[in-house]
Design a protein around this motif. Structure first.
Motif, PDB file in Angstrom:
ATOM      1  N   LEU A  66      -5.739   1.251   5.043  1.00  0.00           N
ATOM      2  CA  LEU A  66      -5.963   1.076   3.602  1.00  0.00           C
ATOM      3  C   LEU A  66      -6.464  -0.317   3.236  1.00  0.00           C
ATOM      4  O   LEU A  66      -6.757  -0.594   2.085  1.00  0.00           O
ATOM      5  CB  LEU A  66      -4.671   1.388   2.828  1.00  0.00           C
ATOM      6  N   THR A  86       1.249   4.000   1.563  1.00  0.00           N
ATOM      7  CA  THR A  86       0.801   4.721   2.766  1.00  0.00           C
ATOM      8  C   THR A  86       1.339   6.159   2.784  1.00  0.00           C
ATOM      9  O   THR A  86       0.622   7.083   3.180  1.00  0.00           O
ATOM     10  CB  THR A  86       1.247   3.992   4.056  1.00  0.00           C
ATOM     11  N   PHE A 109       0.838  -1.208   0.000  1.00  0.00           N
ATOM     12  CA  PHE A 109       0.000   0.000   0.000  1.00  0.00           C
ATOM     13  C   PHE A 109       0.872   1.258   0.000  1.00  0.00           C
ATOM     14  O   PHE A 109       1.867   1.341   0.738  1.00  0.00           O
ATOM     15  CB  PHE A 109      -0.903   0.046   1.238  1.00  0.00           C
ATOM     16  N   VAL A 117      -0.621   8.307   0.337  1.00  0.00           N
ATOM     17  CA  VAL A 117      -1.977   8.586   0.823  1.00  0.00           C
ATOM     18  C   VAL A 117      -1.932   9.631   1.937  1.00  0.00           C
ATOM     19  O   VAL A 117      -2.765  10.538   1.995  1.00  0.00           O
ATOM     20  CB  VAL A 117      -2.674   7.299   1.315  1.00  0.00           C
ATOM     21  N   LYS A 118      -0.913   9.513   2.796  1.00  0.00           N
ATOM     22  CA  LYS A 118      -0.774  10.506   3.860  1.00  0.00           C
ATOM     23  C   LYS A 118      -0.590  11.897   3.249  1.00  0.00           C
ATOM     24  O   LYS A 118      -1.257  12.862   3.657  1.00  0.00           O
ATOM     25  CB  LYS A 118       0.413  10.162   4.754  1.00  0.00           C
ATOM     26  N   LYS A 148      -7.212  16.705   9.929  1.00  0.00           N
ATOM     27  CA  LYS A 148      -5.911  16.558   9.280  1.00  0.00           C
ATOM     28  C   LYS A 148      -4.922  15.856  10.221  1.00  0.00           C
ATOM     29  O   LYS A 148      -4.222  14.917   9.826  1.00  0.00           O
ATOM     30  CB  LYS A 148      -5.362  17.932   8.876  1.00  0.00           C
ATOM     31  N   ILE A 180     -14.358  12.478   1.567  1.00  0.00           N
ATOM     32  CA  ILE A 180     -12.917  12.548   1.833  1.00  0.00           C
ATOM     33  C   ILE A 180     -12.179  11.421   1.113  1.00  0.00           C
ATOM     34  O   ILE A 180     -11.086  11.634   0.578  1.00  0.00           O
ATOM     35  CB  ILE A 180     -12.636  12.579   3.360  1.00  0.00           C
ATOM     36  N   ASP A 181     -12.783  10.240   1.040  1.00  0.00           N
ATOM     37  CA  ASP A 181     -12.145   9.149   0.295  1.00  0.00           C
ATOM     38  C   ASP A 181     -12.012   9.510  -1.178  1.00  0.00           C
ATOM     39  O   ASP A 181     -10.989   9.206  -1.815  1.00  0.00           O
ATOM     40  CB  ASP A 181     -12.964   7.856   0.426  1.00  0.00           C
ATOM     41  N   ILE A 204      -9.209  12.231  -1.460  1.00  0.00           N
ATOM     42  CA  ILE A 204      -7.868  11.675  -1.244  1.00  0.00           C
ATOM     43  C   ILE A 204      -7.447  10.851  -2.466  1.00  0.00           C
ATOM     44  O   ILE A 204      -6.315  10.977  -2.956  1.00  0.00           O
ATOM     45  CB  ILE A 204      -7.824  10.812   0.045  1.00  0.00           C
ATOM     46  N   MET A 228      -2.259   7.492   9.376  1.00  0.00           N
ATOM     47  CA  MET A 228      -1.400   6.996   8.298  1.00  0.00           C
ATOM     48  C   MET A 228       0.006   6.678   8.807  1.00  0.00           C
ATOM     49  O   MET A 228       0.648   5.744   8.335  1.00  0.00           O
ATOM     50  CB  MET A 228      -1.351   7.999   7.135  1.00  0.00           C
ATOM     51  N   SER A 248     -15.948   2.518   4.877  1.00  0.00           N
ATOM     52  CA  SER A 248     -14.567   2.936   4.650  1.00  0.00           C
ATOM     53  C   SER A 248     -13.691   2.742   5.892  1.00  0.00           C
ATOM     54  O   SER A 248     -13.963   3.291   6.960  1.00  0.00           O
ATOM     55  CB  SER A 248     -14.556   4.416   4.245  1.00  0.00           C
ATOM     56  N   LEU A 283     -10.129   2.698   1.372  1.00  0.00           N
ATOM     57  CA  LEU A 283     -10.953   3.775   0.839  1.00  0.00           C
ATOM     58  C   LEU A 283     -11.935   3.081  -0.104  1.00  0.00           C
ATOM     59  O   LEU A 283     -11.510   2.414  -1.042  1.00  0.00           O
ATOM     60  CB  LEU A 283     -10.128   4.788   0.043  1.00  0.00           C
ATOM     61  N   MET A 334      -6.786  18.180   3.079  1.00  0.00           N
ATOM     62  CA  MET A 334      -7.292  18.886   4.270  1.00  0.00           C
ATOM     63  C   MET A 334      -6.788  20.328   4.301  1.00  0.00           C
ATOM     64  O   MET A 334      -7.495  21.225   4.762  1.00  0.00           O
ATOM     65  CB  MET A 334      -6.912  18.131   5.551  1.00  0.00           C
ATOM     66  N   ASP A 335      -5.569  20.562   3.810  1.00  0.00           N
ATOM     67  CA  ASP A 335      -5.045  21.933   3.761  1.00  0.00           C
ATOM     68  C   ASP A 335      -5.784  22.785   2.731  1.00  0.00           C
ATOM     69  O   ASP A 335      -6.114  23.940   2.983  1.00  0.00           O
ATOM     70  CB  ASP A 335      -3.549  21.921   3.393  1.00  0.00           C
ATOM     71  N   ALA A 385      -3.808  13.091   1.766  1.00  0.00           N
ATOM     72  CA  ALA A 385      -4.779  13.472   2.794  1.00  0.00           C
ATOM     73  C   ALA A 385      -4.445  14.846   3.372  1.00  0.00           C
ATOM     74  O   ALA A 385      -5.333  15.695   3.565  1.00  0.00           O
ATOM     75  CB  ALA A 385      -4.815  12.409   3.904  1.00  0.00           C
ATOM     76  N   CYS A 386      -3.165  15.076   3.639  1.00  0.00           N
ATOM     77  CA  CYS A 386      -2.742  16.385   4.177  1.00  0.00           C
ATOM     78  C   CYS A 386      -3.089  17.499   3.198  1.00  0.00           C
ATOM     79  O   CYS A 386      -3.616  18.548   3.589  1.00  0.00           O
ATOM     80  CB  CYS A 386      -1.238  16.400   4.424  1.00  0.00           C
ATOM     81  N   ALA A 432      -6.176   0.850  -3.032  1.00  0.00           N
ATOM     82  CA  ALA A 432      -6.440   0.407  -1.660  1.00  0.00           C
ATOM     83  C   ALA A 432      -7.931   0.195  -1.453  1.00  0.00           C
ATOM     84  O   ALA A 432      -8.731   1.049  -1.832  1.00  0.00           O
ATOM     85  CB  ALA A 432      -5.937   1.453  -0.666  1.00  0.00           C
TER      86      ALA A 432
END
Lengths: 396, 396
Positions: free
Chosen positions: B63, A44, A42, A47-48, B48, A273-274, A277, B55, B271, A243, A55-56, A51-52, A240
């Motif tokens: 995931l 990871t 995966f 994805v992190k 966030k 959100i999924d 992302i 993660m 999810s 999600l 969200m930002d 995601a950041c 993945a």
């Protein structure tokens, strides 16, 4: 309590696989029972980062409701990917985002099936589809299927003589459970019959991108001239499953509209959100390169499994040689029952899924499914060798 | 194409609200049509941080597939919250995580309803529930409801004389669409009748924590001595709807088992990453404090809306005074049709939802629903004032 359930509940039981997975969760068990991607692959970190960034840059959008059809940018990327990978050329209006392609299966049944209506499936077929369809109380007709795919003459005979056939469900690429892939000729003949009888087709394609060898073969949807094929895609096996991002593609606006109505009542929309992302990940990463990494690992695991099976399994046991995907399928002599042998294997801390449930009308217990994507090669060799011992002990 | 859909598709149309929301997406429109939380209150920073932590610490778990019932730590927190907020005392085995509580509504219909079976609802009731139930082709019986809740004498009469009542769907706290809350006495009498007739109750409680004033009232589930009440909860209104996290709580293991079977076929699981992010957020943040912040904003918006309505609406128009939640409900003189007036309001760039669709058996067009959670106070004053002008112009 004097509560009465709906009739459909009489037909539903928990998936045998899910029950078995509970038993195989112990770390000492070598499990070929699931159908999960290898978690060590995966992305990871990617994805992190995605995601950041989401969200930002658009946190409020990510946490709010969105449209039922799904986030437009993600649908655009799916459209582009289907064009590149499946030779399917559609617009974002032809795409409905679903919560995994499992939801597309559930919706397909609800859009098309009244109780007693007929659904045609390959024999065997994916257990999760069979269970989803059962909630609509259909009649299953299993279409005889060989190593090249659904047999056209048999399909023709069934379509000519069966009333109320409302849909046909197929997995032409690296099928679950058999790992088989339809030949080009079979795809063409299938589409000729579909055009003749004008029956909606649910083409489920979770594994198509995971081809280790052999030639790319066109999807049924890419050969669909009458808007009869409804294509189900998913990010679960190439990105993945955690999600829940799948999609339904139909070029018939009335049909996709019906799926949308069902989606509204079912859960309003898939996770915002999924979707965001996944969209961000696709924007910032090379998914093709990631899929190559997955394939490089899975092909070694497949090879380890098939080689060990060839070396250790008794010659009476046949099995498929998948060119991609996650599974191989074993056929035992008819006097053997994979449900009886499974507990014997589990005693040796090895697990597989007995094949009976993959035949919706039952009666075929001399099969089992093996998954190779989720175990390292040494465990595969060890586990297959143990299964071979048990199989030998059960020979007559 | 000669495709035949299932009968249920004849009953389903897209939600009027969703169609209207498309029209109201223009920034110049003051929309009271949706039912969305205020996005400026979303805890984007906290989400966030939770996403990063998930993660970093358990990315592979996030995931991967997970169990159908849901992530255990999240269910533990839900159990604790239901004990603290709803006086409901259950174990995690009584909880199934769903993709929003909308999915709990869909599953309820599928667990209990055959075509033609009777479902009782408040009159009016939540449009999204009505649409979800319609997919199972039930007969709706609307139970007369006044400002104190469902009228027990009317419910008793209906239960005594109606066959095949399979479930009763209610929203006792700050109902959608009316904003009404059942009194304690009505809750008690309701449960007496439920115990007498032993009919499953679907208690939908998305807004219960958003009480601005007045006393806490016990949930029906907390008064349930025969395991007849199935409680639907959600994080959508107190946290964020973009992560699709709701739950079904039933203390009858057979009933919850049926929901689980339906969930397996419907989408396997909710999810994983949404569950883990929500779980992490709850671990690291004070949700109670966050809910207080939401309430402080919403109560001002409600006050602005009610005050402006009192000052500007013609006296012939009645409306509710909700003690919490997101909605107020307007009753027009019977000769007025909210569907006819809505386009006149939209011309002035103000939107509401006509109330007809909230009555499953139709025929009541002199109502509309107003949402106050999603607009700032100055826009509320401006929008309500414009609606008042249109209403006056439509008086006879």
């Amino acid at each position: 309590m004097a509560v009465k359930f709906a009739n459909r509940m009489n037909l539903l039981k928990g998936s045998e696989i899910r029950a078995l997975l509970a038993l195989t969760a112990k770390p000492e068990v070598i499990s070929f029972a699931g159908g999960m991607p290898a978690p060590e692959l995966f992305p990871t970190e990617g994805v992190k980062e995605a995601a950041c960034k989401v969200m930002d840059n658009m946190g409020r959008v990510a946490l709010q409701y969105t449209g039922t059809d799904g986030f437009a940018s993600l649908r655009e990327k799916i459209v582009a990917r289907m064009a590149a990978k499946n030779d399917i050329h559609v617009s974002i209006d032809d795409i409905l985002i679903t919560s995994g392609s499992q939801q597309g299966l559930d919706f397909s049944a609800r859009v098309f099936l009244n109780p007693g209506d007929v659904v045609l499936v390959e024999s065997p077929s994916y257990l999760g589809a069979i269970n989803a369809f059962k909630a609509c109380e259909p009649t299953f007709v299993e279409v005889p299927t060989d190593d090249a795919g659904m047999i056209p003459e048999e399909l023709d005979k069934i379509l000519a003589t069966t009333e109320n056939v409302k849909m046909i469900y197929v997995i032409p690429d690296f099928q679950n459970p058999t790992g088989k892939t339809w030949t080009l000729e079979r795809r063409q003949k299938f589409m000729e019959l579909i055009n003749k009888y004008e029956i909606p087709v649910i083409e489920d394609n979770p594994y198509g991108e995971l081809r280790f060898e052999g030639e790319f073969l066109p999807s049924l949807k890419s050969m669909d001239t009458k808007d009869l094929v409804i294509f189900l895609g998913t990010m679960s096996k190439i990105f993945a499953p955690g999600l829940r991002i799948g999609w339904v593609c139909s070029t018939n606006a009335e049909v996709l509209g019906k799926y949308n109505f069902i989606k509204q009542g079912a859960d309003l929309q898939s996770s915002t959100i999924d979707q965001l992302i996944t969209n961000q990940f696709l924007e910032d990463n090379d998914l093709d390169a990631h899929v190559e990494k997955i394939k490089a690992v899975y092909v070694k695991r497949r090879d380890a499994m098939l080689k060990t099976m060839e070396e250790t399994f008794p010659k009476e046991v046949k099995f498929t040689h998948p060119e991609g995907g996650l599974f191989t399928w074993c056929v035992l002599p008819e006097y053997m029952d994979a449900k009886v042998i499974a507990p014997q294997c589990l005693e040796k801390n090895v697990a597989y899924v007995p094949g009976g449930s993959f035949f919706p009308n039952g009666g075929k217990e001399n099969h089992f499914r093996l998954n190779y994507s989720c175990m390292p090669e040494d465990k595969i060799v060890e586990g297959i060798t143990k299964i071979a011992e048990v199989l030998k002990a059960n020979l007559k």
